[in-house]
Design a protein around this motif. Structure first.
Motif: not given
Length: 343
Positions: A142-158
């Motif tokens: 679940s955590i990895y999925s959230f981080l992947q979503i963040i990265q797809m949205k905005d790499h800086y935020t990840a």
């Protein structure tokens, strides 16, 4: 505390929160089941002792038998039902031999009943451990999925989230907080900006300063983040929620979204506010120049007692004195220019 690239450096899952059942016994069982060397040592040392007690020292007792202890240890080591069954049968036969040598009223049906009880005990323990481990793996996914979503949205935020998690963990260690609190803060740091998933791209990725209206829109991300985590069973963790909801609160009460003041802000929120600000000001963005670690340290000290909790700032300054994070400014600038992201 070096700069992290989530594309090349995997998460340290030992720092992530694990699903807690609410039972200390079950949680200890899960940790114990992972220590195969200790279980093997216990099996090898306890087996002859238990056999001696059951067959020689107390051969005719009708109370709880120590064979159950061996079956539980064996079930923690081997999850195969057939192996558990064979081991259980061998112990039941040993118990049967012991009883018939010292008693005339022990019947074969008692052997069958004993075998069933032993086998059920072993299978229940084995299945319980497997279930708990699967739950933890689901939690990590679940955590990895959230981080992947963040990265797809905005790499800086990840990338920023990984830095904040590391800083928050360092502060927690300096403040001698519990291991549980340290893990939860690390996870909270990773997910503190998860609500930005709901921020429109033209605002989140805008290459200049935000208008007042756009800033009001982005200020919704803490509450949006908590609302998102509420739908994930394993993420219903108070410390993580405090990180997500309160990392933009100010010590003087002028923060958002709740406008809490001083110690009314949960400790996790006060820690994240320092970690978040430090990484934000030491990162190059299109609309903001990158500050040096010393400049960022002076900023934290200047605003201690107004924007930040003085105790948290003091702890982080102590961390920085021990090991100043390494910043590869030119590399970061190149990455940011290539990604063309700002928040």
């Amino acid at each position: 505390m070096k700069r992290i690239d989530p594309n090349t450096q995997p998460l340290d899952t030992h720092q992530l929160i694990t699903p807690r059942s609410g039972s200390v016994v079950i949680d200890c069982l899960l940790r114990f089941s992972e220590n195969k060397k200790l279980i093997t040592l216990l099996l090898l040392s306890l087996t002859p002792l238990v056999i001696y007690i059951e067959m020689i020292a107390m051969p005719n007792h009708r109370s709880f038998t120590l064979y159950v202890l061996l079956i539980i240890l064996f079930s923690l080591m081997f999850k195969n039902v057939v192996l558990i069954g064979l081991f259980t049968l061998s112990l039941a036969l040993l118990n049967y031999v012991s009883y018939i040598q010292h008693s005339n009223d022990y019947y074969l049906v008692m052997l069958v009943i004993e075998f069933i009880i032993y086998l059920c005990s072993g299978i229940i323990v084995s299945k319980l451990v497997v279930s708990l481990k699967e739950g933890r793996e689901l939690h990590f996914r679940s955590i990895y999925s959230f981080l992947q979503i963040i990265q797809m949205k905005d790499h800086y935020t990840a990338v920023h989230s990984r830095h904040v998690a590391e800083h928050a963990l360092a502060i927690a260690k300096e403040m001698n907080l519990s291991k549980e609190m340290q893990r939860d803060l690390y996870t909270g740091g990773l997910l503190h900006d998860i609500g930005k998933i709901g921020v429109p791209d033209h605002i989140l990725l805008k290459p200049d300063r935000l208008t007042p209206g756009e800033f009001e829109e982005i200020k919704k991300h803490p509450e949006q983040g908590v609302a998102l985590l509420q739908n994930v069973p394993y993420m219903k963790n108070q410390v993580v929620h405090d990180c997500v909801l309160y990392h933009h609160e100010r010590y003087d009460g002028w923060g958002y979204p709740k406008g809490l003041k001083g110690k009314d802000i949960p400790l996790a929120g006060r820690i994240l506010a320092v970690a978040d600000t430090y990484d934000a000001v030491t990162t190059h963005r299109i609309y903001q120049s990158q500050r040096s670690p010393n400049e960022a340290k002076q900023l934290l000290q200047t605003h201690a007692g107004t924007q930040f909790d003085p105790e948290v700032v003091k702890a982080f300054i102590a961390v920085l004195k021990k090991e100043v994070p390494v910043y590869k400014a030119e590399k970061m600038k190149a990455e940011m220019k290539a990604m063309e992201t700002v928040r």
